[in-house]
Design an enzyme around this catalytic site. Structure first.
Site, mmCIF file in Angstrom:
data_model
loop_
_atom_site.group_PDB
_atom_site.id
_atom_site.type_symbol
_atom_site.label_atom_id
_atom_site.label_comp_id
_atom_site.label_asym_id
_atom_site.label_seq_id
_atom_site.Cartn_x
_atom_site.Cartn_y
_atom_site.Cartn_z
ATOM 1 N N ARG A 84 -11.088 -59.897 7.360
ATOM 2 C CA ARG A 84 -9.910 -61.074 7.610
ATOM 3 C C ARG A 84 -9.360 -61.266 6.224
ATOM 4 N NH1 ARG A 84 -13.747 -63.830 11.179
ATOM 5 N NH2 ARG A 84 -13.346 -63.037 13.288
ATOM 6 N N LYS A 129 3.974 -56.524 -0.223
ATOM 7 C CA LYS A 129 4.141 -55.794 0.873
ATOM 8 C C LYS A 129 3.108 -54.586 1.051
ATOM 9 C CE LYS A 129 9.173 -56.264 2.064
ATOM 10 N NZ LYS A 129 10.328 -55.690 1.956
ATOM 11 N N LYS A 176 12.421 -58.527 -9.657
ATOM 12 C CA LYS A 176 11.748 -58.485 -8.216
ATOM 13 C C LYS A 176 10.967 -59.788 -8.042
ATOM 14 C CE LYS A 176 9.282 -56.121 -4.673
ATOM 15 N NZ LYS A 176 8.687 -54.952 -4.262
ATOM 16 N N GLU A 232 10.802 -62.155 3.175
ATOM 17 C CA GLU A 232 11.924 -61.466 3.751
ATOM 18 C C GLU A 232 12.849 -62.131 4.887
ATOM 19 O OE1 GLU A 232 12.064 -57.232 2.872
ATOM 20 O OE2 GLU A 232 13.516 -57.007 4.405
ATOM 21 N N ARG A 285 15.536 -61.435 0.235
ATOM 22 C CA ARG A 285 14.538 -60.072 -0.121
ATOM 23 C C ARG A 285 15.023 -58.968 0.341
ATOM 24 N NH1 ARG A 285 8.004 -59.491 -0.627
ATOM 25 N NH2 ARG A 285 7.946 -57.493 -1.158
ATOM 26 N N ASN A 343 16.197 -53.904 -0.403
ATOM 27 C CA ASN A 343 16.391 -52.542 0.460
ATOM 28 C C ASN A 343 17.536 -51.623 0.142
ATOM 29 O OD1 ASN A 343 13.832 -52.344 1.781
ATOM 30 N ND2 ASN A 343 14.419 -54.269 2.885
ATOM 31 N N HIS A 362 18.080 -48.278 1.260
ATOM 32 C CA HIS A 362 16.731 -47.805 2.092
ATOM 33 C C HIS A 362 17.189 -47.327 3.493
ATOM 34 C CE1 HIS A 362 14.960 -48.990 -1.678
ATOM 35 N NE2 HIS A 362 13.643 -49.102 -1.035
ATOM 36 N N HIS A 366 15.551 -44.224 4.362
ATOM 37 C CA HIS A 366 14.519 -44.005 5.418
ATOM 38 C C HIS A 366 15.013 -42.838 6.370
ATOM 39 C CE1 HIS A 366 12.542 -47.987 4.654
ATOM 40 N NE2 HIS A 366 12.007 -47.172 3.825
ATOM 41 N N HIS A 424 10.471 -40.584 -1.847
ATOM 42 C CA HIS A 424 10.908 -42.054 -1.260
ATOM 43 C C HIS A 424 12.381 -42.202 -2.400
ATOM 44 C CE1 HIS A 424 11.254 -45.815 0.049
ATOM 45 N NE2 HIS A 424 11.322 -46.414 -1.039
HETATM 46 P P1 NAD Z 1 2.655 -41.751 -4.751
HETATM 47 O O1 NAD Z 1 1.834 -42.705 -4.543
HETATM 48 O O2 NAD Z 1 2.620 -40.706 -3.553
HETATM 49 O O3 NAD Z 1 2.434 -41.134 -6.350
HETATM 50 C C1 NAD Z 1 3.362 -39.965 -6.751
HETATM 51 C C2 NAD Z 1 2.443 -38.650 -6.982
HETATM 52 O O4 NAD Z 1 1.993 -38.940 -8.393
HETATM 53 C C3 NAD Z 1 1.252 -38.539 -6.291
HETATM 54 O O5 NAD Z 1 0.924 -37.098 -6.289
HETATM 55 C C4 NAD Z 1 0.205 -39.111 -7.080
HETATM 56 O O6 NAD Z 1 -1.242 -38.828 -6.808
HETATM 57 C C5 NAD Z 1 0.617 -38.933 -8.506
HETATM 58 N N1 NAD Z 1 0.284 -40.007 -9.643
HETATM 59 C C6 NAD Z 1 0.197 -41.098 -9.554
HETATM 60 N N2 NAD Z 1 -0.001 -41.560 -10.753
HETATM 61 C C7 NAD Z 1 0.213 -40.518 -11.595
HETATM 62 C C8 NAD Z 1 -0.040 -40.410 -13.006
HETATM 63 N N3 NAD Z 1 -0.070 -41.631 -13.862
HETATM 64 N N4 NAD Z 1 0.013 -39.189 -13.665
HETATM 65 C C9 NAD Z 1 0.115 -38.008 -12.642
HETATM 66 N N5 NAD Z 1 0.349 -38.237 -11.370
HETATM 67 C C10 NAD Z 1 0.312 -39.337 -10.857
HETATM 68 O O7 NAD Z 1 4.325 -42.115 -4.613
HETATM 69 P P2 NAD Z 1 5.176 -43.523 -5.405
HETATM 70 O O8 NAD Z 1 6.448 -42.759 -5.423
HETATM 71 O O9 NAD Z 1 4.068 -44.094 -6.254
HETATM 72 O O10 NAD Z 1 4.961 -44.403 -4.087
HETATM 73 C C11 NAD Z 1 5.665 -44.098 -2.782
HETATM 74 C C12 NAD Z 1 5.044 -44.922 -1.733
HETATM 75 O O11 NAD Z 1 5.308 -46.319 -2.256
HETATM 76 C C13 NAD Z 1 5.870 -44.951 -0.374
HETATM 77 O O12 NAD Z 1 4.743 -44.787 0.537
HETATM 78 C C14 NAD Z 1 6.679 -46.081 -0.128
HETATM 79 O O13 NAD Z 1 6.701 -46.318 0.975
HETATM 80 C C15 NAD Z 1 5.812 -47.082 -1.039
HETATM 81 N N6 NAD Z 1 6.720 -48.342 -1.364
HETATM 82 C C16 NAD Z 1 6.361 -49.374 -1.175
HETATM 83 C C17 NAD Z 1 6.796 -50.535 -1.542
HETATM 84 C C18 NAD Z 1 6.404 -52.041 -1.396
HETATM 85 O O14 NAD Z 1 7.049 -52.887 -1.527
HETATM 86 N N7 NAD Z 1 5.065 -52.157 -0.955
HETATM 87 C C19 NAD Z 1 8.073 -50.382 -2.393
HETATM 88 C C20 NAD Z 1 8.616 -49.049 -2.611
HETATM 89 C C21 NAD Z 1 7.907 -48.069 -2.071
HETATM 90 N N1 GLY Z 2 10.711 -52.728 -1.981
HETATM 91 C C1 GLY Z 2 11.298 -53.912 -1.194
HETATM 92 C C2 GLY Z 2 10.621 -55.000 -1.304
HETATM 93 O O1 GLY Z 2 9.508 -55.137 -1.804
HETATM 94 O O2 GLY Z 2 10.969 -55.988 -0.611
#
Ligand code: NAD
Ligand code: GLY
Length: 360
Positions: free
Chosen positions: A120, A142, A226, A236, A240, A244, A247, A251, A264
């Site tokens: 939980r 998020k 942010k 949101e 907030r 996006n 986005h 998406h 992304h």
């Molecule tokens: P990712 O987590 O896939 O990382 C990108 C690549 O870099 C991967 O292959 C990873 O293994 C590698 N990597 C990570 N750190 C490294 C480092 N220091 N050196 C070498 N390689 C490294 O991608 P991302 O762009 O970090 O994240 C994308 C994700 O984030 C998506 O799923 C997206 O939906 C999500 N996201 C979430 C939010 C949120 O508010 N929660 C906001 C934006 C994006």
């Molecule tokens: N990445 C958009 C948000 O966190 O609201």
């Protein structure tokens, strides 16, 4: 450097940004002493940084349980979540245990969601290692996994106890991933801070060259912006949504090509150009400002045109968007550089034209 704060009453938390933080046992100590800490990471990040983080956590008095997941967007899935929960239970983790997310946004979103639902809800710490995660996904609570019918369709708001962003980890990031992170940095300027847009226009070369001073400033300013938005509208209900920007189109690009084909941040980059086109057509943005949007994105080495999918496919894919309300698409439009608004009353013809103007 002083940490920033995300101000959310008794759930407020610090964002530490700096060089060499990964090894700093004192930084982790207030959260992890005498606790089990499940470090969720993937094989790539583990090979680079797990040993150092584990050593620092142990110095801080934690019992460390490494939990490795697959690399890539496909890891944000029920099966991975189940394996993480299983690993926690097998290692006798309980309600007083913590999860530490070591990696990019995929690890952070998945590990954060695991923390939200394990027994939980338990505490978690974000240690983001991609630029995108340091400027965006690790801040704001998020958390999510994907569903076959849509990205981030299962998730929870669950704020971390702390974010520890070591900009030195960006040294090992592939160029393409760095640029994808820059897309989200630029986004923060476009929606919230005209001076930051000016700074980005002047310093984009330094960011691409991984100048640590420039990167630290970009991470810090993005997190400040942010954090203000999250503090004002955590769940949101309004404001907030401006984070996006780009986005809704982005998406659709990701889903239309199959996740992973475009990163992304790349999809968001082309999506921001489409959203700027839509803003011009709707009359909220001057053409010269839309040109600045596209120019900055191009200088960052990011795509300014979306893939040539049929317009109807874009529109259909855009319907699976969390901003859809009463069956109507809603868009973030710019009202000048550094000012954004959420609009749901747009003429579908203008949306079609904006996509057509910015596809390859
Ligand atoms: P990712 O987590 O896939 O990382 C990108 C690549 O870099 C991967 O292959 C990873 O293994 C590698 N990597 C990570 N750190 C490294 C480092 N220091 N050196 C070498 N390689 C490294 O991608 P991302 O762009 O970090 O994240 C994308 C994700 O984030 C998506 O799923 C997206 O939906 C999500 N996201 C979430 C939010 C949120 O508010 N929660 C906001 C934006 C994006
Ligand atoms: N990445 C958009 C948000 O966190 O609201």
């Amino acid at each position: 450097m002083q940490p920033l704060s995300v101000t959310l009453g008794d759930r407020s938390y610090p964002i530490h940004i700096g060089v060499g933080l990964l090894d700093d046992a004192q930084r982790y100590a207030p959260y992890v002493a005498s606790r089990s800490v499940a470090v969720v990471t993937n094989k790539i990040v583990a090979s680079l940084y797990l040993e150092r983080v584990q050593r620092a956590l142990e110095q801080a008095g934690a019992r460390v349980v490494p939990v490795l997941i697959e690399d890539g967007e496909r890891a944000k899935a029920w099966g991975t979540l189940d394996r993480v929960i299983d690993a926690l239970l097998a290692a006798r983790c309980g309600r007083d245990s913590l999860i530490l997310a070591l990696g990019g946004g995929v690890v952070g979103d998945l590990a954060g969601f695991a923390a939200a639902v394990f027994q939980r809800g338990i505490g978690f710490i974000q240690v983001p290692t991609t630029l995108l995660a340091q400027v965006d996904s690790s801040v704001g609570g998020k958390t999510a996994i994907n569903h076959v019918r849509g990205k981030n369709m299962v998730g929870a708001f669950h704020q971390p106890l702390a974010v520890i962003a070591d900009v030195a980890t960006l040294d090992t990031l592939p160029d393409r991933e760095l640029r994808a992170g820059i897309a989200e940095v630029i986004k923060h300027g476009f929606v919230l801070d005209p001076q930051f847009v000016d700074w980005l226009e002047a310093n984009i070369g330094k960011l691409l060259a991984r100048d640590r001073t420039a990167l630290s400033h970009a991470v810090r300013r993005s997190c400040e912006l942010k954090a203000q938005v999250v503090a004002a509208d955590e769940r949101e209900t309004g404001l907030r949504a401006i984070l996006n920007f780009g986005h809704t189109f982005g998406h659709a690009i990701e889903a239309g090509l199959g996740y992973g084909e475009w990163l992304h941040g790349e999809a968001v980059a082309a999506g921001m150009v489409m959203a700027a086109e839509l803003s011009v057509r709707t009359g909220t943005l001057r053409r010269e400002d839309a040109d600045r949007v596209a120019a900055l994105i191009a200088h960052a080495g990011l795509p300014v045109r979306g893939p040539k999918l049929p317009i109807e496919q874009y529109l259909e894919l855009m319907q699976v968007d969390k901003k859809v309300s009463g069956g109507r698409l809603r868009f973030i439009l710019l009202e000048g550089l550094g000012r954004a608004t959420l609009r749901g009353d747009l003429d579908p013809r203008l949306v079609r034209e904006s996509i057509a103007a910015a596809v390859q």
